[in-house]
Write a protein that holds these residues in place. Structure first.
Motif, short mmCIF file in Angstrom:
data_model
loop_
_atom_site.label_atom_id
_atom_site.label_comp_id
_atom_site.label_asym_id
_atom_site.label_seq_id
_atom_site.Cartn_x
_atom_site.Cartn_y
_atom_site.Cartn_z
N LEU A 1 0.82 -1.22 0.00
CA LEU A 1 0.00 0.00 0.00
C LEU A 1 0.85 1.26 0.00
O LEU A 1 0.31 2.37 -0.10
CB LEU A 1 -0.92 0.02 1.23
N TRP A 2 2.17 1.12 0.14
CA TRP A 2 3.01 2.30 0.35
C TRP A 2 2.83 3.35 -0.76
O TRP A 2 2.51 4.51 -0.45
CB TRP A 2 4.49 1.91 0.52
N THR B 1 7.49 -1.52 7.24
CA THR B 1 7.17 -0.99 5.92
C THR B 1 8.20 0.08 5.57
O THR B 1 8.49 0.95 6.38
CB THR B 1 5.76 -0.38 5.95
N THR B 2 8.77 -0.03 4.38
CA THR B 2 9.82 0.93 4.02
C THR B 2 9.41 1.72 2.77
O THR B 2 8.71 1.20 1.90
CB THR B 2 11.14 0.20 3.69
N PRO B 3 9.86 2.98 2.69
CA PRO B 3 9.58 3.77 1.49
C PRO B 3 10.15 3.07 0.25
O PRO B 3 11.22 2.47 0.33
CB PRO B 3 10.31 5.09 1.74
N PRO C 1 1.42 -12.21 5.22
CA PRO C 1 2.21 -10.97 5.17
C PRO C 1 1.80 -9.93 6.21
O PRO C 1 0.73 -10.03 6.82
CB PRO C 1 1.95 -10.46 3.75
N ASP C 2 2.64 -8.92 6.35
CA ASP C 2 2.44 -7.86 7.34
C ASP C 2 1.12 -7.13 7.11
O ASP C 2 0.81 -6.71 5.99
CB ASP C 2 3.58 -6.85 7.27
#
Ligand SMILES: Cc1ncc(COP(=O)(O)O)c(C=O)c1O
Length: 359
Positions: A64-65, A225-227, A314-315
């Motif tokens: 979703l990032w 969650t990473t950019p 998953p997360d």
């Protein structure tokens, strides 16, 4: 650096094998997470306001990032704990969605007709998320106004995702294409992937796996969650590899691998496939529902000890703290069925896992 299959020189890919409607518009991107973001941006321009996107509570947060960066408002919808299909909110409840995401998790056909009826009542576009699906089936990839495939997840290629637009969504195509051209500085790097593939095929890989099994080390630990770097274009190498892939062979091998594992799984009390009919086409992973979290954790640790790369669900998005999604996160174990694996090898590894636990 990257060796392409013999005779492959094209730098584009034919989307034909994923099209189900002659009027489909096809856009190739690096990942479906970017397809979703570009879709939302084009729709905001079309509707002249920010949009609301209905997403399932069990969606992986990392994916979703890019969508979150567009400023779209996310509404998480709940799931039926037995059927795992969407529980659509009452039509008078809350603001109506503009985009509705229906996920066919692990290649299992979700309830498309009900989703389309919900979308039509709200003037929303239906997005069929086929990120885990190899190719369309009679029940998958035909109803959505937008259909997203993530070829890089199921085929051996460094990146590559197809976004299909049809019916009223085709009007969004030119804006999405222009956006892609304007924002795309690059595609994801290919060299690191090519090295990894080369190493996986050498004896070093076996040694590395013995020293440090791949993937998450703890069943309950989620990666943060990473950019994501802005690299929404598909690479030429990926498109060539996608074009050369034998989908029939990939589907058959994945089915055979999942079926081989299921034979052994059937002997374990409390463990069952999460979905009925998961073997119908080409499973992405074999998702198993454990009796409880304790069983899931024990199996997960034993799989790691036997170097069978098992995973958890998953997360989840941080907004989700209860409900069906958290049940899935705590009780689902994912086993690999990748086309490069052998059914006998998988059966032996899982049998060793069960022996280790004295099941
Ligand atoms: C259900 C689902 N949809 C979409 C995505 C995003 O796919 P991609 O990796 O192509 O961005 C993922 C990623 O894991 C996913 O699990």
């Amino acid at each position: 650096m990257l060796s392409l299959p013999k005779g492959v020189s094209r730098i584009d890919a034919q989307p034909d094998r994923w099209l189900t409607d002659p009027g489909d518009t096809a856009l190739w991107l690096s990942r479906s997470a970017w397809s979703l973001a570009l879709l939302a941006r084009a729709m905001m321009v079309e509707r002249g306001r920010t949009i609301r996107v209905a997403v399932p509570e069990y969606i992986c947060n990392q994916s979703l990032w890019p969508l979150r960066q567009t400023g779209a408002e996310l509404d998480f919808y709940a799931l039926d704990p037995q059927r795992l299909t969407p529980l659509w909110p009452d039509d008078r409840q809350g603001a109506p969605p503009d985009l509705v995401l229906l996920v066919h998790y692990f290649g299992w056909a979700n309830a498309g007709d009900e989703a389309l009826a919900y979308c039509r009542r709200h003037d929303a576009l239906l997005v069929e998320d086929c990120a885990h699906v190899l190719r369309p089936t009679p029940e998958i990839g035909r109803l959505g106004d937008v259909v997203l495939y993530s070829q890089h997840k199921v085929l051996a290629c460094p990146d590559g995702a197809l976004c299909l637009l049809r019916r009223q969504a085709t009007a969004l195509g030119p804006a999405m294409r222009a956006d892609l051209n304007a924002m795309a500085s690059d595609h994801p790097p290919v060299t690191a992937w090519a090295w990894r593939r080369m190493v996986q095929k050498t004896p070093i890989a076996g040694l590395r796996a013995r020293l440090r099994p791949p993937g998450q080390s703890d069943f309950t630990a989620d990666p943060s969650t990473t950019p994501m770097p802005c690299q929404p274009r598909a690479s030429a190498a990926a498109l060539s590899l996608i074009d050369a892939a034998d989908l029939e062979l990939v589907a058959r091998r994945r089915r055979v691998n999942a079926a081989a594992l299921l034979e052994v799984v059937g002997t374990v009390p409390g463990l069952r496939p999460l979905f009925d009919g998961i073997l119908a086409e080409a499973p992405y992973r074999l998702p198993l529902l454990c009796a409880n979290q304790q069983q899931a954790e024990r199996l997960f640790q034993a799989c790691r000890a036997e170097r069978l790369p098992a995973e958890s669900w998953p997360d989840l998005p941080p907004e989700i703290t209860s409900g069906t999604a958290t049940m899935l996160r705590s009780r689902v174990l994912l086993l690999p069925c990748h086309q490069d694996l052998q059914p006998a090898q998988l059966q032996q590894a899982f049998t060793r896992v069960l022996r280790r636990l004295s099941v």
